[in-house]
Design an enzyme around this catalytic site. Structure first.
Site, PDB file in Angstrom:
ATOM      1  N   GLU A  43       0.875  -1.177   0.000  1.00 34.62           N
ATOM      2  CA  GLU A  43       0.000   0.000   0.000  1.00 34.62           C
ATOM      3  C   GLU A  43       0.912   1.227   0.000  1.00 34.62           C
ATOM      4  O   GLU A  43       1.800   1.333   0.860  1.00 34.62           O
ATOM      5  CB  GLU A  43      -0.898   0.013   1.251  1.00 34.62           C
ATOM      6  CG  GLU A  43      -1.905   1.136   1.164  1.00 34.62           C
ATOM      7  CD  GLU A  43      -2.847   1.241   2.359  1.00 34.62           C
ATOM      8  OE1 GLU A  43      -2.824   0.365   3.239  1.00 34.62           O
ATOM      9  OE2 GLU A  43      -3.598   2.236   2.388  1.00 34.62           O
ATOM     10  N   ARG A 273       5.664 -12.949   9.839  1.00 38.96           N
ATOM     11  CA  ARG A 273       6.214 -11.616   9.621  1.00 38.96           C
ATOM     12  C   ARG A 273       7.570 -11.512  10.289  1.00 38.96           C
ATOM     13  O   ARG A 273       7.883 -12.252  11.211  1.00 38.96           O
ATOM     14  CB  ARG A 273       5.399 -10.501  10.287  1.00 38.96           C
ATOM     15  CG  ARG A 273       3.960 -10.517  10.262  1.00 38.96           C
ATOM     16  CD  ARG A 273       3.351  -9.388  11.089  1.00 38.96           C
ATOM     17  NE  ARG A 273       3.694  -8.057  10.666  1.00 38.96           N
ATOM     18  CZ  ARG A 273       3.071  -7.388   9.718  1.00 38.96           C
ATOM     19  NH1 ARG A 273       2.080  -7.927   9.052  1.00 38.96           N
ATOM     20  NH2 ARG A 273       3.427  -6.174   9.422  1.00 38.96           N
ATOM     21  N   LYS A 283       4.081   0.715  10.257  1.00 43.41           N
ATOM     22  CA  LYS A 283       4.173   1.897   9.395  1.00 43.41           C
ATOM     23  C   LYS A 283       3.629   3.133  10.097  1.00 43.41           C
ATOM     24  O   LYS A 283       4.134   4.231   9.908  1.00 43.41           O
ATOM     25  CB  LYS A 283       3.345   1.672   8.132  1.00 43.41           C
ATOM     26  CG  LYS A 283       4.083   1.024   7.000  1.00 43.41           C
ATOM     27  CD  LYS A 283       3.297   1.270   5.719  1.00 43.41           C
ATOM     28  CE  LYS A 283       3.232   0.009   4.907  1.00 43.41           C
ATOM     29  NZ  LYS A 283       2.248   0.101   3.826  1.00 43.41           N
TER      30      LYS A 283
HETATM   31  P1  ATP Z   1      -0.500  -1.873   6.791  1.00 44.36           P
HETATM   32  O1  ATP Z   1      -0.771  -2.027   8.234  1.00 44.36           O
HETATM   33  O2  ATP Z   1      -0.487  -0.470   6.321  1.00 44.36           O
HETATM   34  O3  ATP Z   1      -1.238  -2.829   5.904  1.00 44.36           O
HETATM   35  P2  ATP Z   1       1.777  -3.420   6.033  1.00 44.36           P
HETATM   36  O4  ATP Z   1       3.122  -3.346   6.690  1.00 44.36           O
HETATM   37  O5  ATP Z   1       1.032  -4.693   5.997  1.00 44.36           O
HETATM   38  O6  ATP Z   1       1.001  -2.271   6.728  1.00 44.36           O
HETATM   39  P3  ATP Z   1       1.599  -3.356   3.144  1.00 44.36           P
HETATM   40  O7  ATP Z   1       2.004  -2.281   2.233  1.00 44.36           O
HETATM   41  O8  ATP Z   1       0.194  -3.819   3.123  1.00 44.36           O
HETATM   42  O9  ATP Z   1       1.973  -2.850   4.584  1.00 44.36           O
HETATM   43  O10 ATP Z   1       2.578  -4.588   2.982  1.00 44.36           O
HETATM   44  C1  ATP Z   1       2.859  -5.189   1.749  1.00 44.36           C
HETATM   45  C2  ATP Z   1       3.252  -6.621   1.942  1.00 44.36           C
HETATM   46  O11 ATP Z   1       4.350  -6.722   2.850  1.00 44.36           O
HETATM   47  C3  ATP Z   1       2.126  -7.445   2.528  1.00 44.36           C
HETATM   48  O12 ATP Z   1       1.972  -8.592   1.735  1.00 44.36           O
HETATM   49  C4  ATP Z   1       2.573  -7.808   3.912  1.00 44.36           C
HETATM   50  O13 ATP Z   1       2.158  -9.086   4.267  1.00 44.36           O
HETATM   51  C5  ATP Z   1       4.097  -7.720   3.804  1.00 44.36           C
HETATM   52  N1  ATP Z   1       4.675  -7.324   5.088  1.00 44.36           N
HETATM   53  C6  ATP Z   1       4.407  -6.212   5.794  1.00 44.36           C
HETATM   54  N2  ATP Z   1       5.074  -6.190   6.963  1.00 44.36           N
HETATM   55  C7  ATP Z   1       5.810  -7.337   7.007  1.00 44.36           C
HETATM   56  C8  ATP Z   1       6.725  -7.909   7.953  1.00 44.36           C
HETATM   57  N3  ATP Z   1       7.017  -7.298   9.096  1.00 44.36           N
HETATM   58  N4  ATP Z   1       7.282  -9.089   7.646  1.00 44.36           N
HETATM   59  C9  ATP Z   1       7.012  -9.706   6.478  1.00 44.36           C
HETATM   60  N5  ATP Z   1       6.163  -9.232   5.556  1.00 44.36           N
HETATM   61  C10 ATP Z   1       5.569  -8.051   5.800  1.00 44.36           C
END
Ligand code: ATP
Ligand code: MG
Length: 570
Positions: A43, A273, A283
């Site tokens: 996002e 994660r 974020k």
């Molecule tokens: P939000 O809470 O804004 O959704 P987010 O960190 O999930 O935050 P995204 O932009 O949706 O942000 O993340 C993109 C991809 O990165 C998603 O598929 C998510 O699963 C993965 N991702 C995000 N944070 C982690 C993490 N700490 N470890 C592994 N993968 C992650």
């Protein structure tokens, strides 16, 4: 990830991680016509962090190793928080990590018309309705995992009324929060995500790509699965929190695809994660640190963002090696940041050239060294690399050493410079301290030594051993530089677990020290370009910062030579 092992018979075999194993099985069974297509779906509401790097290395890595494309799809479903600044930064960071999406760049906003049409279709099929309640009311009626929810009083509106209201929602006739469109599924479902989830909400802010075209925007849960489907994604790899969402994505895709879903439906696979000690990965919190100027922007070298790690001096390979080492599992974990630090130390030990810099200088006068004499000393560029060669470092009567490498009245076992004792100057001579000069407050302003001319490194006399070796620079030839000493951003191991205190109170007050009077050897001043990495002998690894000017280099400490926190925590 896909490491190779050598079997007893000497055959090289690939070891697959659990995701690759699933993909391999699907390909073998000929699912989706033998096609593989993954995607990374950020996002654009913030900068990528090292947690995202874990997802990127999985999504792009599996595609690369198992033969298929990986799409980059911006999940831009919330105009209130998204911006092209983030989009650009995300693309830059993925490229820096070494991955490319080719021509497969997509945006959820490209699917707004199709998603809207699908929503209309669901209303017509009696599977969606407009709810006039507030989000608080809807949340209250949701129930709990052990208690069924309560049906909305608007749940049984006629199709005509729902169509009319939804269209007027999109025309902008109602305020934000006045109405939502919900899927009519099951308020008693054991899966909370099936309790009439919200599909659309009103947002009256211009979208960075579609402008003012829309007043309603799909929720992530109503956009994500269908977007995968529209793009032909075969394996939708994501993190564990999406496990309970998976049946909902399948539900919508089956309604969308009808009979065709039997031939093709994206398969979601979840992994754990990344969480790291001494940092935060949310974020929202990272944005707060930036907005409140608690750090110096998204690329502050203390941030766990990819651009922050890059500015700090991390290499893509060191990040990938770290992610490989911790691996992908189905269990949530908190990984020790010292593993990441170890990874960059190993990489730079192999690849960074050695140079001399004196961070906290004090002058040494070599009283028996003629004032008009100068010589060039050969210094090894990198003992870890046989072909790295040498560079020249000027030597003369006056040099700088580190202030704490000298003590007038040292404790036992101090093997550095002290009156009456000898040390070797790295690559040069053995010197003997004969005295020092102090100012009125007792601070040492100058140290006096004599040179033993028979001990030059690389000559026959260099065999004579002394206990200490110091780094140094020529006072006459050195240049001045600025050094930023970075340390961990948080003072506590798991800031997210400290629910009692605001995370901002947990910041490490000593995470940045700036040194403005650093003396560097002239060779370093000559060769250093932004992002170059060096080992400062005996101190640590440093990276050239973009704030550098032609007159003054700025270095960021990537990491000290040894793990200083391991000692502190004992
Ligand atoms: P939000 O809470 O804004 O959704 P987010 O960190 O999930 O935050 P995204 O932009 O949706 O942000 O993340 C993109 C991809 O990165 C998603 O598929 C998510 O699963 C993965 N991702 C995000 N944070 C982690 C993490 N700490 N470890 C592994 N993968 C992650
Ligand atoms: Mg997300």
């Amino acid at each position: 990830m896909a490491e190779t092992i050598t079997t007893n018979s000497g055959e090289e075999k690939k070891v697959l991680n659990f995701v690759e194993q699933i993909v391999a099985d699907d390909l073998k069974e000929g699912k989706n016509g033998g096609r593989l297509n993954t995607r990374f779906p950020p996002e654009p509401n913030g900068y990528l962090h090292i947690g995202h790097a874990k997802a990127i290395c999985m999504d792009f890595g599996v595609a690369e190793r198992m033969g298929g494309p990986c799409n980059l799809r911006f999940d831009d479903t919330n105009p209130a928080k998204e911006d092209t600044e983030y989009e650009q930064a995300i693309k830059r960071d993925i490229h820096w990590l070494g991955y490319d999406w080719g021509d497969r760049l997509y945006y959820a906003s490209d699917y707004f018309p199709r998603l809207y049409e699908f929503a209309i279709d669901l209303i017509k099929r009696g599977l969606a309705y407009v709810d006039d309640q507030t989000s608080e009311q809807i949340a209250e009626q949701k129930g709990t995992p052990t208690q069924p929810g309560v049906e909305s009083p608007f749940r049984n509106r006629s199709v005509e009324e729902n169509l009319d209201l939804f269209e007027r929602m999109n025309k902008g006739e109602f305020d934000e929060g006045a109405r939502v469109l919900r899927a009519k599924i099951d308020m008693a479902s054991s899966n909370m995500h099936f309790r009439d989830p919200i599909m659309y909400r009103i947002i009256k802010k211009p979208h960075w790509r579609t402008g003012n075209k829309w007043n309603v925007y799909p929720m992530y849960d109503f956009a994500h699965g269908q977007s995968d489907y529209f793009e032909g994604v075969t394996h939708s790899i994501c993190t564990l929190e999406f496990v309970p969402h998976r049946p909902l994505y399948d539900y919508f895709v089956r309604l969308l695809a009808g009979d065709k879903a039997a031939e093709y439906c994206p398969r979601q696979i979840e992994f754990n994660r990344l969480n790291l000690t001494y940092t935060v990965m949310s974020k929202r919190k990272l944005l707060q640190l930036v907005k409140e100027h608690l750090v110096d922007g998204w690329d502050d070298p203390r941030m766990p963002t990819i651009c922050g790690l890059r500015r700090r001096g991390f290499t893509p390979q060191s990040i990938k090696n770290f992610l490989n080492d911790i691996g992908y599992t189905k269990y949530e974990a908190l990984n020790d940041i010292s593993l990441l630090e170890h990874s960059i130390r190993e990489d730079l030990n192999k690849n960074a050239n050695r140079v001399c810099a004196v961070l906290n200088p004090v002058k040494v006068v070599l009283t028996n060294y003629p004032d008009d004499r100068e010589e060039l000393i050969d210094m090894d560029n990198n003992p870890e690399q046989p072909d790295a060669g040498v560079h020249k470092m000027p030597f003369c009567r006056e040099i700088y050493i580190e202030r704490d490498d000298f003590m007038e009245n040292p404790p036992k076992k101090f093997f550095r410079l002290t009156p009456g004792k000898e040390v070797r100057l790295k690559g040069a001579y053995i010197i003997m301290c004969t005295g020092c000069i102090k100012d009125d407050e007792g601070n040492v302003t100058e140290i006096q030594c004599t040179v033993d001319f028979d001990t030059l490194s690389g000559t026959a006399g260099s065999d004579r051993k002394v206990k200490g070796t110091l780094h140094w620079v020529s006072a006459r030839h050195c240049k001045e530089a600025t050094v930023r000493l970075y340390d961990r951003l948080f003072a506590v191991e798991n800031p997210s677990a400290e629910s009692e205190r605001d995370f901002r109170e947990l910041l490490n007050p000593d995470s940045l020290k700036v040194l403005d009077n650093v003396k560097i050897e002239p060779y370093l001043a000559e060769v250093a370009h932004v992002e170059d990495k060096f080992q400062f002998q005996r101190i640590g690894y440093f990276c050239v910062d973009p704030d550098s000017t032609p007159d003054r280099l700025v270095f960021n400490r990537t990491i000290s030579l040894k793990d200083s926190w391991a000692k502190k925590n004992k």
